[in-house]
Scaffold this motif. Structure first.
Motif, PDB file in Angstrom:
ATOM      1  N   ASP A   8       7.666-100.831   5.135  1.00 41.13           N
ATOM      2  CA  ASP A   8       7.920-100.247   6.707  1.00 41.13           C
ATOM      3  C   ASP A   8       8.225-100.782   7.557  1.00 41.13           C
ATOM      4  O   ASP A   8       7.696-102.372   6.620  1.00 41.13           O
ATOM      5  CB  ASP A   8       6.717 -99.112   6.771  1.00 41.13           C
ATOM      6  N   TYR A   9       9.598-101.187   7.750  1.00 45.70           N
ATOM      7  CA  TYR A   9       9.552-102.173   8.852  1.00 45.70           C
ATOM      8  C   TYR A   9       9.855-101.301  10.587  1.00 45.70           C
ATOM      9  O   TYR A   9      10.134-100.065  10.572  1.00 45.70           O
ATOM     10  CB  TYR A   9      10.638-103.052   8.726  1.00 45.70           C
ATOM     11  N   ILE A  15      11.925 -98.003  16.081  1.00 50.90           N
ATOM     12  CA  ILE A  15      11.520 -97.160  15.125  1.00 50.90           C
ATOM     13  C   ILE A  15      11.227 -97.413  13.541  1.00 50.90           C
ATOM     14  O   ILE A  15      11.258 -98.465  13.184  1.00 50.90           O
ATOM     15  CB  ILE A  15      12.561 -95.952  14.998  1.00 50.90           C
ATOM     16  N   ARG A  16      10.089 -97.442  13.665  1.00 54.79           N
ATOM     17  CA  ARG A  16       9.377 -97.314  12.134  1.00 54.79           C
ATOM     18  C   ARG A  16      10.068 -96.636  11.347  1.00 54.79           C
ATOM     19  O   ARG A  16       9.815 -95.250  11.365  1.00 54.79           O
ATOM     20  CB  ARG A  16       7.526 -97.054  11.985  1.00 54.79           C
TER      21      ARG A  16
END
Length: 85
Positions: A8-9, A15-16
């Motif tokens: 995840d980034y 926004i993730r």
């Protein structure tokens, strides 16, 4: 944080995002360019009464009027009581 759904980034909008979802979308689009269009059309069709005729009060407004009148006549309070003078 790597995991089963990918890494995840945070994107440019804050926004993730999970890379696993991006990969799945890329595969879906590669297999069928109209994949998401077809899903949208199916959803749109299901919103239209699932292809059936209207049911219930939508099918018979007169029945709805009669039922509303019956409900309006029925009182939950009981009979009126005279006040003691």
């Amino acid at each position: 944080m790597p995991g089963i759904r990918g890494v995840d980034y945070i994107d440019e909008n804050g926004i993730r995002v999970l890379t696993g979802g991006l990969k799945a979308a890329a595969v879906n689009k590669a297999k069928d360019p109209d994949f998401y269009r077809k899903i949208a059309l199916k959803a749109q069709e299901s919103w239209r009464n699932n292809g059936r005729a209207p049911r219930g009060f939508a099918a018979d407004p007169e029945l709805a009027r009669i039922a509303g009148a019956k409900g309006g006549r029925k009182s939950r309070r009981g009979p009126a009581k005279k006040e003691a003078a």
